[in-house]
Design a protein around this motif. Structure first.
Motif, PDB file in Angstrom:
ATOM      1  N   LEU A  80      -6.551  -4.995 -15.577  1.00 33.29           N
ATOM      2  CA  LEU A  80      -6.476  -5.569 -14.239  1.00 33.29           C
ATOM      3  C   LEU A  80      -7.698  -5.160 -13.427  1.00 33.29           C
ATOM      4  O   LEU A  80      -8.131  -4.008 -13.460  1.00 33.29           O
ATOM      5  N   LYS A  81      -8.230  -6.118 -12.676  1.00 32.62           N
ATOM      6  CA  LYS A  81      -9.354  -5.860 -11.785  1.00 32.62           C
ATOM      7  C   LYS A  81      -9.128  -6.596 -10.476  1.00 32.62           C
ATOM      8  O   LYS A  81      -8.344  -7.536 -10.395  1.00 32.62           O
ATOM      9  N   GLY A  82      -9.861  -6.154  -9.458  1.00 34.77           N
ATOM     10  CA  GLY A  82      -9.776  -6.832  -8.178  1.00 34.77           C
ATOM     11  C   GLY A  82      -8.895  -6.097  -7.203  1.00 34.77           C
ATOM     12  O   GLY A  82      -8.273  -5.076  -7.518  1.00 34.77           O
ATOM     13  N   SER A  83      -8.855  -6.631  -6.002  1.00 33.36           N
ATOM     14  CA  SER A  83      -8.076  -6.020  -4.924  1.00 33.36           C
ATOM     15  C   SER A  83      -6.750  -6.751  -4.753  1.00 33.36           C
ATOM     16  O   SER A  83      -6.662  -7.962  -5.001  1.00 33.36           O
ATOM     17  N   PRO A  84      -5.715  -6.043  -4.323  1.00 36.33           N
ATOM     18  CA  PRO A  84      -4.421  -6.700  -4.079  1.00 36.33           C
ATOM     19  C   PRO A  84      -4.527  -7.735  -2.967  1.00 36.33           C
ATOM     20  O   PRO A  84      -5.252  -7.551  -1.988  1.00 36.33           O
ATOM     21  N   GLU A  85      -3.805  -8.836  -3.129  1.00 36.32           N
ATOM     22  CA  GLU A  85      -3.736  -9.827  -2.059  1.00 36.32           C
ATOM     23  C   GLU A  85      -2.799  -9.333  -0.965  1.00 36.32           C
ATOM     24  O   GLU A  85      -1.932  -8.493  -1.200  1.00 36.32           O
ATOM     25  N   LEU A  86      -2.995  -9.862   0.220  1.00 34.88           N
ATOM     26  CA  LEU A  86      -2.138  -9.511   1.348  1.00 34.88           C
ATOM     27  C   LEU A  86      -1.151 -10.640   1.616  1.00 34.88           C
ATOM     28  O   LEU A  86      -1.507 -11.821   1.578  1.00 34.88           O
ATOM     29  N   SER A  87       0.075 -10.259   1.897  1.00 34.11           N
ATOM     30  CA  SER A  87       1.082 -11.250   2.248  1.00 34.11           C
ATOM     31  C   SER A  87       0.931 -11.644   3.710  1.00 34.11           C
ATOM     32  O   SER A  87       0.093 -11.101   4.441  1.00 34.11           O
ATOM     33  N   GLN A  88       1.743 -12.596   4.160  1.00 30.55           N
ATOM     34  CA  GLN A  88       1.700 -13.005   5.566  1.00 30.55           C
ATOM     35  C   GLN A  88       2.085 -11.859   6.494  1.00 30.55           C
ATOM     36  O   GLN A  88       1.706 -11.842   7.657  1.00 30.55           O
ATOM     37  N   SER A  89       2.824 -10.905   5.955  1.00 29.94           N
ATOM     38  CA  SER A  89       3.210  -9.728   6.750  1.00 29.94           C
ATOM     39  C   SER A  89       2.180  -8.611   6.646  1.00 29.94           C
ATOM     40  O   SER A  89       2.439  -7.482   7.067  1.00 29.94           O
ATOM     41  N   ASN A  90       1.018  -8.924   6.044  1.00 33.75           N
ATOM     42  CA  ASN A  90      -0.072  -7.956   5.910  1.00 33.75           C
ATOM     43  C   ASN A  90       0.296  -6.802   4.983  1.00 33.75           C
ATOM     44  O   ASN A  90      -0.144  -5.667   5.174  1.00 33.75           O
TER      45      ASN A  90
ATOM     46  N   VAL B  56       3.036  -1.504   0.791  1.00 35.82           N
ATOM     47  CA  VAL B  56       3.092  -2.278  -0.454  1.00 35.82           C
ATOM     48  C   VAL B  56       4.410  -3.029  -0.545  1.00 35.82           C
ATOM     49  O   VAL B  56       5.478  -2.459  -0.321  1.00 35.82           O
ATOM     50  N   ASP B  57       4.319  -4.291  -0.877  1.00 38.10           N
ATOM     51  CA  ASP B  57       5.504  -5.122  -1.079  1.00 38.10           C
ATOM     52  C   ASP B  57       5.839  -5.129  -2.570  1.00 38.10           C
ATOM     53  O   ASP B  57       5.259  -5.885  -3.343  1.00 38.10           O
ATOM     54  N   TRP B  58       6.794  -4.289  -2.972  1.00 38.90           N
ATOM     55  CA  TRP B  58       7.150  -4.184  -4.381  1.00 38.90           C
ATOM     56  C   TRP B  58       8.121  -5.273  -4.821  1.00 38.90           C
ATOM     57  O   TRP B  58       8.378  -5.431  -6.021  1.00 38.90           O
ATOM     58  N   GLY B  59       8.652  -6.015  -3.876  1.00 36.27           N
ATOM     59  CA  GLY B  59       9.629  -7.029  -4.255  1.00 36.27           C
ATOM     60  C   GLY B  59      10.911  -6.381  -4.744  1.00 36.27           C
ATOM     61  O   GLY B  59      11.307  -5.319  -4.282  1.00 36.27           O
ATOM     62  N   GLN B  60      11.554  -7.020  -5.706  1.00 37.43           N
ATOM     63  CA  GLN B  60      12.803  -6.507  -6.277  1.00 37.43           C
ATOM     64  C   GLN B  60      12.522  -5.962  -7.680  1.00 37.43           C
ATOM     65  O   GLN B  60      12.140  -6.707  -8.579  1.00 37.43           O
ATOM     66  N   LEU B  61      12.697  -4.658  -7.840  1.00 34.22           N
ATOM     67  CA  LEU B  61      12.441  -4.019  -9.134  1.00 34.22           C
ATOM     68  C   LEU B  61      13.674  -3.243  -9.590  1.00 34.22           C
ATOM     69  O   LEU B  61      14.338  -2.581  -8.798  1.00 34.22           O
ATOM     70  N   ASN B  62      13.960  -3.345 -10.874  1.00 36.53           N
ATOM     71  CA  ASN B  62      14.987  -2.480 -11.460  1.00 36.53           C
ATOM     72  C   ASN B  62      14.435  -1.084 -11.735  1.00 36.53           C
ATOM     73  O   ASN B  62      15.115  -0.083 -11.523  1.00 36.53           O
ATOM     74  N   TYR B  63      13.177  -1.042 -12.227  1.00 36.09           N
ATOM     75  CA  TYR B  63      12.552   0.228 -12.530  1.00 36.09           C
ATOM     76  C   TYR B  63      11.129   0.256 -11.972  1.00 36.09           C
ATOM     77  O   TYR B  63      10.376  -0.703 -12.149  1.00 36.09           O
ATOM     78  N   LEU B  64      10.776   1.357 -11.343  1.00 38.16           N
ATOM     79  CA  LEU B  64       9.396   1.621 -10.975  1.00 38.16           C
ATOM     80  C   LEU B  64       8.962   2.875 -11.721  1.00 38.16           C
ATOM     81  O   LEU B  64       9.485   3.970 -11.490  1.00 38.16           O
TER      82      LEU B  64
END
Length: 333
Positions: A119-129, A186-194
């Motif tokens: 993976l490369k690059g920067s994380p995108e930002l959501s509408q909620s920043n 960070v918006d992790w969304g819905q995760l069963n395991y991190l």
């Protein structure tokens, strides 16, 4: 803890609790303090000590949307902890396709997840920043490696590191009435395991993670070598002190098998992690051999569980993932 350290931290309670009586000098002062550390006063001191130790510690708060957090740690660097974390995350997803899995790299000074997960690059930002984790092989990934140049060293003091870790863990919630909110980025969304790839050692990052979020369990990675096992034990003891359940040990680089003659050599010693597990009354989750394929697939960003799922090495990670799930407490609802 030595006498003078006890006196400096909470001994003043004893000295002030004598009903106004004078405190003798010299050796008799020591005797007075020791006498007052018994019986009912001892319980008072224990409570006082807990109050002092709890001051300034952040209150643990779950990561929104994340049901279970698994930390992968080692006391010693170079034992294959990040490789184990990556393949454990992929194995958790492979064993149950209905489960959503994330991977957080909190090794601020030496992040490995970007390369291992290609993976490369920067994380995108959501509408909620909020930063959205980068995705590959079905795993949501976040790392300091996405936020700095690949060759740039991170030269930070402890407080800066701890602040960065807190922001990687959480989302930011804003109070509409007051314009304030928790520092969550960070918006992790819905995760069963991190799965959290911890740095080596028992320092600021480990404390920051364990004090900020509830952790379902820790996986300790070590080679069978005595030098690595010494630090692995320190890591296990640290988790016990901060009341994090230890799911078990992974014995990495357990044996080397010559690809030509098939002779097996225990380069780092035999069954060292198993002996340590017995000493600490822990389980061994599994053994991972020292194999060229594991190294090559990690370096090319195609972890072996993904690229060679039928190999013996990948199956070893799949078995470890199954053992981890068996030992996890019930998930947060």
């Amino acid at each position: 803890m030595g006498f003078w350290r006890r006196l400096l931290i909470f001994g003043w309670v004893s000295l002030r609790g004598g009903g106004g009586a004078g405190v003798p000098r010299g050796g008799s002062r020591v005797l007075v303090c020791r006498r007052q550390l018994s019986g009912a006063d001892n319980e008072t001191l224990k409570q006082r000590r807990m109050q002092i130790m709890s001051r300034g510690l952040p209150k643990q708060k779950p990561i929104e949307g994340v049901k279970q957090v698994i930390v992968v740690a080692s006391g010693k660097g170079g034992v294959g902890k990040s490789t184990t974390a990556v393949n454990l995350a992929l194995a958790l997803a492979a064993n149950d396709s209905s489960k959503a899995v994330g991977l957080l790299d909190v090794d601020v000074y030496g992040p490995s997840i970007p390369k291992m997960m290609n993976l490369k690059g920067s994380p995108e930002l959501s509408q909620s920043n909020l930063m959205r984790p980068l995705l590959n092989y079905g795993i949501a990934c976040m790392s300091m490696g996405f936020l700095v140049e690949e060759t740039a060293p991170v030269v930070w003091r402890g407080l800066m590191v701890m602040s960065a870790i807190e922001k990687l863990l959480r989302q930011r919630r804003t109070n509409r009435d007051h314009g304030t909110g928790e520092e969550q980025r960070v918006d992790w969304g819905q995760l069963n395991y991190l799965v959290v790839d911890m740095p080596p050692g028992t320092g600021d990052v480990q404390l920051s993670v364990t004090q900020n979020i509830p952790i379902s369990g820790a996986v300790i990675v070590s080679t069978p070598q005595d030098i690595a096992l010494m630090d692995a034990r320190k890591g296990a003891e640290m988790f016990r002190k901060v009341h994090v359940p230890i799911l078990g040990l992974v014995q990495n680089m357990s044996v080397f098998q010559c690809p030509k003659c098939k002779h097996r050599t225990h380069i780092f010693g035999a069954d060292g992690a198993r002996r340590l597990a017995r000493t600490l009354d822990l389980d061994v989750l599994g053994d991972i051999p020292l194999h060229l394929n594991i190294r090559e697939t990690s370096d090319t960003g195609q972890p072996i569980v993904f690229s060679q799922p039928e190999s013996d090495e990948a199956k070893a990670y799949l078995r470890i993932a199954a053992e981890v799930v068996k030992r996890l407490p019930p998930p947060l609802e």
